[in-house]
Each structure stands twice: as C-alpha cells, then as structure tokens.
Design a protein around this motif. Sequence first.
Motif, PDB file in Angstrom:
ATOM      1  N   ALA A  96       1.222  -1.575  -0.312  1.00  0.00           N
ATOM      2  CA  ALA A  96       0.004   0.083  -0.453  1.00  0.00           C
ATOM      3  C   ALA A  96       1.102   1.121   0.028  1.00  0.00           C
ATOM      4  O   ALA A  96       0.746   2.314  -0.640  1.00  0.00           O
ATOM      5  CB  ALA A  96      -1.332   0.135   0.469  1.00  0.00           C
ATOM      6  N   ILE A  97       1.786   1.367   0.937  1.00  0.00           N
ATOM      7  CA  ILE A  97       2.704   2.261   0.162  1.00  0.00           C
ATOM      8  C   ILE A  97       3.380   2.289  -0.699  1.00  0.00           C
ATOM      9  O   ILE A  97       3.829   3.300  -1.434  1.00  0.00           O
ATOM     10  CB  ILE A  97       4.180   2.412   1.865  1.00  0.00           C
ATOM     11  N   LEU A  98       4.017   1.591  -1.330  1.00  0.00           N
ATOM     12  CA  LEU A  98       4.422   2.061  -2.335  1.00  0.00           C
ATOM     13  C   LEU A  98       3.438   2.077  -3.458  1.00  0.00           C
ATOM     14  O   LEU A  98       4.051   2.874  -4.906  1.00  0.00           O
ATOM     15  CB  LEU A  98       5.171   0.448  -2.700  1.00  0.00           C
ATOM     16  N   PHE A  99       2.657   1.572  -3.636  1.00  0.00           N
ATOM     17  CA  PHE A  99       1.479   2.498  -4.195  1.00  0.00           C
ATOM     18  C   PHE A  99       1.186   3.814  -3.741  1.00  0.00           C
ATOM     19  O   PHE A  99       1.319   4.146  -5.061  1.00  0.00           O
ATOM     20  CB  PHE A  99      -0.018   1.569  -4.047  1.00  0.00           C
ATOM     21  N   ALA A 100       1.150   3.723  -2.868  1.00  0.00           N
ATOM     22  CA  ALA A 100       0.345   6.119  -2.176  1.00  0.00           C
ATOM     23  C   ALA A 100       1.612   6.443  -3.274  1.00  0.00           C
ATOM     24  O   ALA A 100       2.053   7.394  -3.318  1.00  0.00           O
ATOM     25  CB  ALA A 100       0.697   6.137  -1.864  1.00  0.00           C
ATOM     26  N   LEU A 101       3.163   5.735  -3.073  1.00  0.00           N
ATOM     27  CA  LEU A 101       4.948   6.974  -3.546  1.00  0.00           C
ATOM     28  C   LEU A 101       4.724   6.151  -5.218  1.00  0.00           C
ATOM     29  O   LEU A 101       5.513   6.926  -5.686  1.00  0.00           O
ATOM     30  CB  LEU A 101       5.680   5.977  -2.474  1.00  0.00           C
ATOM     31  N   ALA A 102       4.055   5.832  -5.538  1.00  0.00           N
ATOM     32  CA  ALA A 102       4.164   5.268  -6.809  1.00  0.00           C
ATOM     33  C   ALA A 102       4.514   6.095  -8.078  1.00  0.00           C
ATOM     34  O   ALA A 102       3.402   6.836  -8.347  1.00  0.00           O
ATOM     35  CB  ALA A 102       3.460   4.058  -7.537  1.00  0.00           C
ATOM     36  N   PRO A 103       5.597   6.743  -8.514  1.00  0.00           N
ATOM     37  CA  PRO A 103       6.048   7.574  -9.718  1.00  0.00           C
ATOM     38  C   PRO A 103       4.878   7.437 -11.247  1.00  0.00           C
ATOM     39  O   PRO A 103       4.818   8.540 -11.905  1.00  0.00           O
ATOM     40  CB  PRO A 103       7.316   8.123  -9.667  1.00  0.00           C
ATOM     41  N   ASN A 104       5.333   6.350 -11.168  1.00  0.00           N
ATOM     42  CA  ASN A 104       5.064   5.959 -12.683  1.00  0.00           C
ATOM     43  C   ASN A 104       4.262   4.571 -12.263  1.00  0.00           C
ATOM     44  O   ASN A 104       3.710   3.843 -11.807  1.00  0.00           O
ATOM     45  CB  ASN A 104       6.520   5.595 -13.141  1.00  0.00           C
ATOM     46  N   PHE A 105       3.572   4.294 -13.752  1.00  0.00           N
ATOM     47  CA  PHE A 105       2.799   3.102 -14.030  1.00  0.00           C
ATOM     48  C   PHE A 105       3.186   1.278 -13.401  1.00  0.00           C
ATOM     49  O   PHE A 105       3.093   1.154 -12.669  1.00  0.00           O
ATOM     50  CB  PHE A 105       2.338   2.734 -15.522  1.00  0.00           C
ATOM     51  N   ALA A 106       3.738   1.463 -13.828  1.00  0.00           N
ATOM     52  CA  ALA A 106       4.996  -0.139 -13.095  1.00  0.00           C
ATOM     53  C   ALA A 106       5.443   0.306 -11.584  1.00  0.00           C
ATOM     54  O   ALA A 106       5.082  -0.730 -11.281  1.00  0.00           O
ATOM     55  CB  ALA A 106       6.554   0.506 -13.555  1.00  0.00           C
ATOM     56  N   ILE A 107       5.817   1.120 -11.196  1.00  0.00           N
ATOM     57  CA  ILE A 107       5.780   0.774  -9.291  1.00  0.00           C
ATOM     58  C   ILE A 107       4.470   1.098  -8.957  1.00  0.00           C
ATOM     59  O   ILE A 107       4.187   0.073  -7.880  1.00  0.00           O
ATOM     60  CB  ILE A 107       6.851   1.680  -8.833  1.00  0.00           C
ATOM     61  N   ALA A 108       3.003   1.510  -9.386  1.00  0.00           N
ATOM     62  CA  ALA A 108       1.905   1.673  -9.272  1.00  0.00           C
ATOM     63  C   ALA A 108       1.373  -0.056  -9.022  1.00  0.00           C
ATOM     64  O   ALA A 108       0.880  -0.820  -8.169  1.00  0.00           O
ATOM     65  CB  ALA A 108       1.220   2.678 -10.214  1.00  0.00           C
ATOM     66  N   ALA A 109       1.717  -0.519 -10.448  1.00  0.00           N
ATOM     67  CA  ALA A 109       1.000  -1.809 -10.568  1.00  0.00           C
ATOM     68  C   ALA A 109       2.124  -2.540  -9.820  1.00  0.00           C
ATOM     69  O   ALA A 109       1.529  -3.807  -9.614  1.00  0.00           O
ATOM     70  CB  ALA A 109       1.507  -2.348 -12.100  1.00  0.00           C
TER      71      ALA A 109
END
Length: 432
Positions: A96-109
Amino acid sequence: MSSSASKPYPPQRLAWFIWGLGAAFYLIAFFHRVAPGVITDELMFDFNLGAAGLGSLSAFYFYTYVAMQVPTGVLADRFGPRLLLGFGALMAALGAILFALAPNFAIAATGRALIGASVAVAFVSMLKISAHWMDAKRFALASGIALSIGMLGAIAAGVPLRISVDGIGWRNTMLIIGGATLVISALIFYFVRTDPSSYGYQGYAVDDGQTTPKQGMLSGIIHVLQHRNALLLVFIPAGIVGPLLTFSGLWGVPFLTTHYGMTDKEAAFYTSLTLVAWALGGPLFGWLTDRLQRRKSVYLAGITMFLLAWIVLIQVPALPLVVLALLLFIIGLGSGAMVISFAFGKESVPAHLAGTSSGLINMGVMLGPMSLQPAVGWLLEKRWTGERIDGSPVYDLASYQFAFNAMLIWTVIATILLALTRETYGRQKHVD
C-alpha cells in the motif's frame, strides 16, 4: 480417555475475537480490491492511462491474488494461519505504501501486485480458523459474516474514500491504510493461534479417524480436482464475483457519471449499494443453506436473482433511479450466494484437503475480476469514439453495453456449471 476430550471448547467471545483479527485483514483486502473504482480519474491522470491501462493496473491485484491461492491453501493445511496472516498483513502494508508513493505505472502496478499477493492469504486462513475454533454447523454462517466484514472494507472504498481523496488526496489516504495494516499485522502475531489447544481449550477440527496423508502441493491439487464438485466450484463463483467487482470495483462509477448524470460521490453511493447488499446476502445465504442443509438449490436461487437483475440493468437504458437502485441491491443480495461455494467445496472433498479446496475455489473467485476488468477496458477502447472530458476518455452507452455483455456471458456459464454439481446435503466427505 484423552485429556483433550475433557477440555472445554473455547468461549465464543474468544473464538470470534481470534477469527475477527483475520477478518480485519480481510476488510483491508476488500478495500484495496475496489478502491480503484472511486479514483479512476486520478489514476488515469497521474499515470496517463486509457481504459485498457486502467483495467490492467487494477487487475495486477488479481493476478498475484489468484497465483497465491493454491499455495495459500496448501500452506494453511500444513502450517496454520497465524504466520500467513501476520506476514501477509505486513507485506500488504508495504504494498500500500509503495502504491501510494509510486511515480509511474510500473511502480504502481508493483504495489498493486504486492497487495494482491499478500491479502490472498486472508480468506483461506479465516476458513482454517473457523474449522478449528467453531462448530462445523457455523462454517457457512462464518463464511457469510466474513463476506459482510469484507464488504465493510469495500463500502469504505466508496463514498468515505471519495471524501478522503477530496480532502487529503489518494496518495495520503493509501499511506494511512498502509499504517493501519501494520497495526493489524502486530495484533495477529500477538493473539492468533491456529488451534484453541494453544489457549488450553479443545478444538473443533475434524478428525476422520485416519492419518492425514502427506501430499505435495501438486498431488493435493490433483486429488481435489478429481472430485466433480470441487472442479466445477473453481469456476462457478467467478461468474458472480467477476461481474460484481468489474462494475462496483472499476467501471460502475464512470458508467453512472456518464449515462445517469451523477457526481462521483453519487455514483460511488450507488455502486456501494451492491456491496451493502452483498454484505447482507452473504450471512443470509450462509444461514439459509445451513438451516436447510441444501447447497445446490439455495446457490441456484441466488445466482438466478443475480443474472436476471444484471440483464435488465445492462440492456435497458435510462432506468428510473429507484429502479436502478433496486436492481443494484438485488444484484448484491443474490451475489451473497457465492459464500456457499466454500461449504459446498469443503464437503465435497476429504477433510484433510479442505484448505487446498478452499484455496482453489478462492482462486476461481478471483479469476472473474482478474480477467473481466481488463477485458471490459479493452472492449471499451475498441468502441471508443475519441471523446474526452477534462483529459479522461468518455465511452458511450453502446460501448458499455457491448463491453458489459462479457460479464453476462460468464454468469450464464457459471449457472450452467452449478446445475451440473451434486448436492452434498451438508455432509462431509471422509473417504474417496
């Protein structure tokens, strides 16, 4: 006489508390499952996505969730739910923390994928806790109540999430959810035990008088799928959960805002109606099937309600809002019948394979949204006219009807498969 026979069963308050910690994690799982449906505009804008891209981003949760189901079932049978739930909640918080801080699609995914893999352990572990801490006659009811608690998470991902996003943004909201999940992980590690014997009580786990065979993961899966009901039940609930979460968890809000002139909050309220009704339908169908000791017929009644209401909602345009709300409520209520899948599947295989059976069925549950969310997005893009509002793509009614037909087809298939199952009459299978 064994000493365990003289021990009392655990008090209900303690049993429900232990089970409830797993349910709290399951609530978080459902929140993440449907949250993208309320923040579609923000996700499409921040990551420059169209319908297919948004569907893929949301579906990363389901890809890893499905992949983890069979290992979860086997591990639950071997090691119990405490470590699975505790570590699962910890990793879900990090996702959840990674998704919240994601700068782009790849990190959000990647964040969505980590969340999906982590929360995948929740429901099967709760079923395992139920088998040890509760009388077998309460198994389907507990499954229904679990669904209701999960729905609270889904409801929180409706209007409350929209209000929070409007106030502090979607990223800050997800950070708060990640922190809450860390607290749940700590509580699970401290309190949860697989069997009441750890607290000095007698457990309810079924002993069929045989030594539990030591099976590898693959042999356990093959053994379960050799049973007709278990095989069919891998695919049946997907025909309910797939359409429901494809609509309520992703495409319902943009559909209602575009074609019924609703605001985002109003549309979130209407899609939440299905989730509220699902929360009611789970315990209702769980109670009814336990009382009647009928699985197949009660399940068929629920899926038929579900299918007929979907047909009207999708094929009839410009419904009065009262009728629209009623149909969404019926869809949610009928979908509660899917909880029968777990009691039905558990009774259809030998007791020592119950965890593997539950894992396979839960994997099947998620096959629906995993495939339908991106498929509906892809079909929408095929019919897109190029219209945009505030930078986001807009799809006409004909495009939605065309794309949503994929949901109807799967429900029809699921209904046919359910008709091919054999009634268990609430009796556990002990031998092959």
